[in-house]
Design a protein around this motif. Structure first.
Motif, PDB file in Angstrom:
ATOM      1  N   ASP A  11       0.982  -1.120   0.017  1.00 23.05           N
ATOM      2  CA  ASP A  11      -0.158  -0.015  -0.179  1.00 23.05           C
ATOM      3  C   ASP A  11       0.950   1.276  -0.074  1.00 23.05           C
ATOM      4  O   ASP A  11       1.472   1.444   0.871  1.00 23.05           O
ATOM      5  CB  ASP A  11      -0.871  -0.112   1.270  1.00 23.05           C
ATOM      6  N   TYR A  12       0.723   1.885  -1.246  1.00 17.77           N
ATOM      7  CA  TYR A  12       1.770   3.037  -1.210  1.00 17.77           C
ATOM      8  C   TYR A  12       1.277   4.241  -0.418  1.00 17.77           C
ATOM      9  O   TYR A  12       1.903   4.978   0.106  1.00 17.77           O
ATOM     10  CB  TYR A  12       1.839   3.622  -2.862  1.00 17.77           C
ATOM     11  N   ASN A  13      -0.160   4.386  -0.307  1.00 15.83           N
ATOM     12  CA  ASN A  13      -0.815   5.361   0.332  1.00 15.83           C
ATOM     13  C   ASN A  13      -0.317   5.529   1.750  1.00 15.83           C
ATOM     14  O   ASN A  13      -0.046   6.726   2.516  1.00 15.83           O
ATOM     15  CB  ASN A  13      -2.177   5.268   0.521  1.00 15.83           C
ATOM     16  N   ALA A  14       0.190   4.375   2.633  1.00 17.03           N
ATOM     17  CA  ALA A  14       0.715   4.595   3.856  1.00 17.03           C
ATOM     18  C   ALA A  14       1.985   5.401   3.920  1.00 17.03           C
ATOM     19  O   ALA A  14       2.484   5.670   5.088  1.00 17.03           O
ATOM     20  CB  ALA A  14       0.740   3.156   4.399  1.00 17.03           C
ATOM     21  N   TYR A  15       2.579   5.258   2.745  1.00  9.61           N
ATOM     22  CA  TYR A  15       4.086   5.834   2.901  1.00  9.61           C
ATOM     23  C   TYR A  15       4.180   7.087   1.894  1.00  9.61           C
ATOM     24  O   TYR A  15       5.247   7.496   1.394  1.00  9.61           O
ATOM     25  CB  TYR A  15       5.289   4.587   2.304  1.00  9.61           C
ATOM     26  N   SER A  16       3.041   7.269   1.468  1.00  6.42           N
ATOM     27  CA  SER A  16       3.048   8.817   0.116  1.00  6.42           C
ATOM     28  C   SER A  16       3.832   9.968   1.034  1.00  6.42           C
ATOM     29  O   SER A  16       4.388  10.826   0.197  1.00  6.42           O
ATOM     30  CB  SER A  16       1.825   8.738  -0.243  1.00  6.42           C
ATOM     31  N   GLU A  36      10.200   6.991  -5.756  1.00 12.44           N
ATOM     32  CA  GLU A  36      11.087   6.267  -4.887  1.00 12.44           C
ATOM     33  C   GLU A  36      10.387   5.351  -4.114  1.00 12.44           C
ATOM     34  O   GLU A  36      11.335   4.318  -3.572  1.00 12.44           O
ATOM     35  CB  GLU A  36      11.147   7.494  -3.862  1.00 12.44           C
ATOM     36  N   TRP A  37       9.211   5.254  -4.108  1.00 11.94           N
ATOM     37  CA  TRP A  37       8.663   4.104  -3.486  1.00 11.94           C
ATOM     38  C   TRP A  37       8.876   2.903  -4.152  1.00 11.94           C
ATOM     39  O   TRP A  37       9.109   1.748  -3.654  1.00 11.94           O
ATOM     40  CB  TRP A  37       7.063   4.349  -3.434  1.00 11.94           C
ATOM     41  N   TRP A  38       8.581   2.690  -5.693  1.00 13.35           N
ATOM     42  CA  TRP A  38       9.091   1.686  -6.282  1.00 13.35           C
ATOM     43  C   TRP A  38      10.538   1.193  -6.137  1.00 13.35           C
ATOM     44  O   TRP A  38      10.895   0.026  -6.010  1.00 13.35           O
ATOM     45  CB  TRP A  38       8.751   1.922  -7.875  1.00 13.35           C
ATOM     46  N   ASN A  39      11.406   2.252  -6.017  1.00 13.50           N
ATOM     47  CA  ASN A  39      12.822   1.761  -5.975  1.00 13.50           C
ATOM     48  C   ASN A  39      13.123   1.213  -4.373  1.00 13.50           C
ATOM     49  O   ASN A  39      13.976   0.325  -4.422  1.00 13.50           O
ATOM     50  CB  ASN A  39      13.841   3.242  -5.850  1.00 13.50           C
ATOM     51  N   VAL A  40      12.572   1.913  -3.443  1.00 11.75           N
ATOM     52  CA  VAL A  40      12.503   1.286  -2.057  1.00 11.75           C
ATOM     53  C   VAL A  40      11.903  -0.126  -1.791  1.00 11.75           C
ATOM     54  O   VAL A  40      12.712  -1.119  -1.482  1.00 11.75           O
ATOM     55  CB  VAL A  40      11.903   2.119  -1.170  1.00 11.75           C
ATOM     56  N   THR A  41      10.688  -0.229  -2.596  1.00  8.10           N
ATOM     57  CA  THR A  41      10.323  -1.587  -2.381  1.00  8.10           C
ATOM     58  C   THR A  41      10.871  -2.625  -3.219  1.00  8.10           C
ATOM     59  O   THR A  41      11.084  -3.802  -2.804  1.00  8.10           O
ATOM     60  CB  THR A  41       8.731  -1.611  -2.838  1.00  8.10           C
TER      61      THR A  41
END
Length: 186
Positions: free
Chosen positions: A39-44, A51-56
């Motif tokens: 869930d991206y929303n929790a970390y947006s 950046e989210w895609w890179n981290v995950t």
């Protein structure tokens, strides 16, 4: 440590707290082992979508590689480079706690190289005493039920009725397949 696009993932990791990284690592481990959604929303508020895609993706790769290569604590710490020790320890704890689930999931995904895999089987031996053409037959027949699962985990049953010669052919072909798999794995 940089990802494939050259982004410094260490800097991205440190944008979140140790607790948030712990929760994210457990969520990604759940995604690997049971397809639990991310869930991206929790970390947006912490990362942009890129950046989210890179981290995950980085965490996903690190978890898989640490299990696949049976990395020790020192090897994991080395791969995490200049990341602060409390972040490294958090990642190490996730690997320790989820090791068996991740290992089973990776083995299952490796074992299912084809779209359909054997999930279970059942067999039953029958002796046919006669038929409509012969009054005394006495022929053994094997009823084999193969439960196969496709890539969507949908099961179906394939039923086979084999006489002695068909059974020998099946056994020979399965032995050949077993030898081929052994040669590939060694």
């Amino acid at each position: 440590m940089a990802d494939a696009t050259g982004v410094d993932v260490i800097t991205l990791f440190t944008k979140c707290s140790v607790g948030e990284l712990n929760a994210l690592c457990h969520t990604i481990a759940g995604n690997i082992s049971s397809r639990q959604p991310l869930d991206y929303n929790a970390y947006s508020k912490l990362w942009s979508l890129e950046e989210w895609w890179n981290v995950t993706e980085s965490i996903h790769s690190l978890l898989k590689l640490s299990i696949k290569n049976s990395w020790t604590k020192d090897e994991i710490f080395g791969k995490l480079g200049t990341l602060p020790d409390d972040y490294k320890q958090t990642f190490m704890e996730v690997v320790s706690v989820r090791r068996e689930d991740l290992r089973k999931s990776l083995l299952a995904s490796t074992a299912s190289i084809s779209q359909t895999v054997l999930a279970d089987f059942d067999w039953q031996m029958k002796l046919v005493m006669s038929s409509d053409k012969l009054s005394s037959l006495h022929a053994p027949l094997l009823n084999l039920d193969l439960q196969v699962a496709d890539c969507n985990n949908q099961n179906r049953v394939v039923s086979l009725e084999l006489d002695r010669t068909d059974l020998k052919k099946l056994i020979t072909s399965l032995e050949g397949a077993g030898k081929a798999v052994q040669q590939l794995s060694s």
